[in-house]
Design a protein around this motif. Structure first.
Motif, short mmCIF file in Angstrom:
data_model
loop_
_atom_site.label_atom_id
_atom_site.label_comp_id
_atom_site.label_asym_id
_atom_site.label_seq_id
_atom_site.Cartn_x
_atom_site.Cartn_y
_atom_site.Cartn_z
N TYR A 184 0.84 -1.21 0.00
CA TYR A 184 0.00 0.00 0.00
C TYR A 184 0.87 1.26 0.00
N ILE A 185 1.89 1.26 0.83
CA ILE A 185 2.76 2.44 0.92
C ILE A 185 3.43 2.70 -0.43
N GLN A 186 3.91 1.64 -1.06
CA GLN A 186 4.58 1.79 -2.36
C GLN A 186 3.63 2.30 -3.44
N ASN A 187 2.38 1.84 -3.39
CA ASN A 187 1.46 2.16 -4.47
C ASN A 187 0.59 3.38 -4.21
N ASN A 188 0.69 3.96 -3.03
CA ASN A 188 -0.09 5.15 -2.69
C ASN A 188 0.81 6.23 -2.09
N PRO A 189 1.76 6.73 -2.89
CA PRO A 189 2.70 7.72 -2.34
C PRO A 189 2.00 8.98 -1.82
N ASN A 190 0.85 9.30 -2.40
CA ASN A 190 0.14 10.50 -1.95
C ASN A 190 -0.41 10.38 -0.54
N ALA A 191 -0.55 9.16 -0.06
CA ALA A 191 -1.04 8.95 1.31
C ALA A 191 0.03 9.36 2.32
N LYS A 192 1.27 9.39 1.91
CA LYS A 192 2.39 9.78 2.78
C LYS A 192 2.41 8.98 4.09
N PHE A 193 2.49 7.70 3.94
CA PHE A 193 2.60 6.79 5.09
C PHE A 193 4.04 6.30 5.20
N LYS A 194 4.37 5.83 6.39
CA LYS A 194 5.59 5.05 6.55
C LYS A 194 5.23 3.83 7.41
N SER A 195 6.10 2.84 7.41
CA SER A 195 5.84 1.67 8.24
C SER A 195 6.83 1.64 9.40
N VAL A 196 6.36 1.09 10.51
CA VAL A 196 7.18 0.96 11.72
C VAL A 196 7.09 -0.50 12.15
N THR A 197 8.23 -1.09 12.39
CA THR A 197 8.24 -2.49 12.80
C THR A 197 8.56 -2.58 14.29
N ASP A 198 8.31 -3.72 14.87
CA ASP A 198 8.60 -3.89 16.30
C ASP A 198 9.09 -5.32 16.51
N ALA A 199 10.20 -5.44 17.21
CA ALA A 199 10.81 -6.76 17.41
C ALA A 199 9.90 -7.70 18.20
N GLY A 200 8.92 -7.11 18.88
CA GLY A 200 8.01 -7.93 19.70
C GLY A 200 6.95 -8.67 18.89
N PHE A 201 6.77 -8.31 17.63
CA PHE A 201 5.76 -9.00 16.82
C PHE A 201 6.22 -10.42 16.51
N THR A 202 5.33 -11.38 16.74
CA THR A 202 5.73 -12.78 16.54
C THR A 202 5.57 -13.19 15.07
N PRO A 203 6.44 -14.07 14.60
CA PRO A 203 6.33 -14.53 13.20
C PRO A 203 5.00 -15.22 12.95
N GLU A 204 4.45 -15.02 11.77
CA GLU A 204 3.20 -15.68 11.37
C GLU A 204 3.45 -16.46 10.08
N GLN A 205 2.61 -17.45 9.86
CA GLN A 205 2.71 -18.22 8.60
C GLN A 205 1.33 -18.38 8.00
N TYR A 206 1.25 -18.20 6.69
CA TYR A 206 -0.03 -18.38 6.00
C TYR A 206 -0.22 -19.85 5.63
N GLY A 207 -1.47 -20.29 5.73
CA GLY A 207 -1.83 -21.63 5.30
C GLY A 207 -3.13 -21.61 4.52
N ILE A 208 -3.38 -22.67 3.80
CA ILE A 208 -4.64 -22.85 3.07
C ILE A 208 -5.59 -23.59 3.99
N ALA A 209 -6.76 -23.02 4.23
CA ALA A 209 -7.71 -23.63 5.17
C ALA A 209 -8.75 -24.46 4.44
N VAL A 210 -9.05 -25.63 5.01
CA VAL A 210 -10.13 -26.50 4.49
C VAL A 210 -11.03 -26.87 5.67
N LYS A 211 -12.18 -27.42 5.35
CA LYS A 211 -13.10 -27.87 6.39
C LYS A 211 -12.41 -28.90 7.28
N LYS A 212 -12.62 -28.79 8.58
CA LYS A 212 -12.00 -29.72 9.52
C LYS A 212 -12.32 -31.16 9.12
N GLY A 213 -11.29 -31.97 8.98
CA GLY A 213 -11.50 -33.38 8.64
C GLY A 213 -11.42 -33.68 7.15
#
Ligand code: ARG
Length: 246
Positions: A184-213
């Motif tokens: 979003y920041i790269q594609n909307n320069p007029n919004a004038k945003f920046k990003s801030v990271t924090d070492a406390g954020f835990t890693p996440e992983q994406y998965g494909i979800a299906v019905k249980k079972g």
């Protein structure tokens, strides 16, 4: 009559013949570069290409259907969708009610603020109004800082709406997945945003979800995912969208 000759064993495992089965994939297509709608109304993005490549290996077809994030996981139980592929983070809580493929993408939370903001770390959000997409891991992370019932958490049905509100000054920060905030920041320069990271954020992983079972579909997905990781096609898709190998 002479006995029929024994069928010759195939030399190498051929790609399974298409079964004609079309799996319906639910995605909240307002989450570029993972899933978005193009001018023709088709769903496109990193997730779409990964899943199509997986399907190619597994001999099945997929049809993406734009589906609101709110209630998206219930569509697995009702049978309206066979898979949910929507940059979904694998969490222990979600694992209680659905099954996930092997992880296919690493992510983390990122804070979006106006370029002139003094926010330098997650803790700085404590006194501020913070926008999130309702029911995402960003929402959960912000709840931990501000409290579940804090009136300073502004929940939006989509991520673009939260980011628009940041632009309009209705919230002072948005917490969301890194890939989407950066895109979003790269594609909307007029919004004038920046990003801030924090070492406390835990890693996440994406998965494909299906019905249980639904072990049958999960096995097809995991088989296809392993195959596209092994033959370089996963890397090529990653390169196309992020300019780097994973
Ligand atoms: N990864 C986050 C989660 O699973 C956000 C996903 C939002 N996806 C979307 N297409 N809106 O909670």
């Amino acid at each position: 009559p002479a006995p029929a000759p024994a069928a010759a064993a195939p030399a190498a495992a051929p790609a399974p013949a298409p079964t004609g089965k079309v799996y319906v994939v639910g995605t909240d297509a307002a989450y570029a570069p993972f899933e978005s709608q193009n001018a023709a109304g088709e769903v496109e993005g990193f997730d779409v290409e990964v899943v199509k490549a997986i399907a190619g290996k597994g001999g099945f077809e997929v049809k993406f259907v734009n589906t609101p994030w709110e209630g998206i996981f219930k569509t697995l139980d009702t049978g309206e969708r066979d898979m949910v592929v929507s940059a979904v983070t694998i969490t222990d809580e979600r694992k209680q009610t659905m099954d996930f493929s092997q992880p296919y993408f690493n992510a983390f939370q990122l804070i979006a603020v106006k370029a002139d903001s003094k926010v330098a770390k997650f803790d700085d959000l404590k006194p501020l109004k913070v926008g999130v997409q309702n029911g995402t891991t960003g929402d959960e992370v912000v709840q931990k800082l501000l409290g579940k019932t804090s009136a300073n958490i502004k929940r939006f049905e989509s991520t673009p709406l939260a980011l628009k509100e940041l632009e309009n000054g209705g919230v002072e920060a948005v917490v969301d997945d890194n890939g989407v905030v950066q895109h979003y920041i790269q594609n909307n320069p007029n919004a004038k945003f920046k990003s801030v990271t924090d070492a406390g954020f835990t890693p996440e992983q994406y998965g494909i979800a299906v019905k249980k079972g639904n072990a049958e579909l999960l096995a097809k997905i995991n088989g296809g995912l392993a195959a596209i990781k092994a033959d370089g096609s996963y890397d090529a898709i990653h390169m196309k969208f992020f300019g780097t190998k994973p």
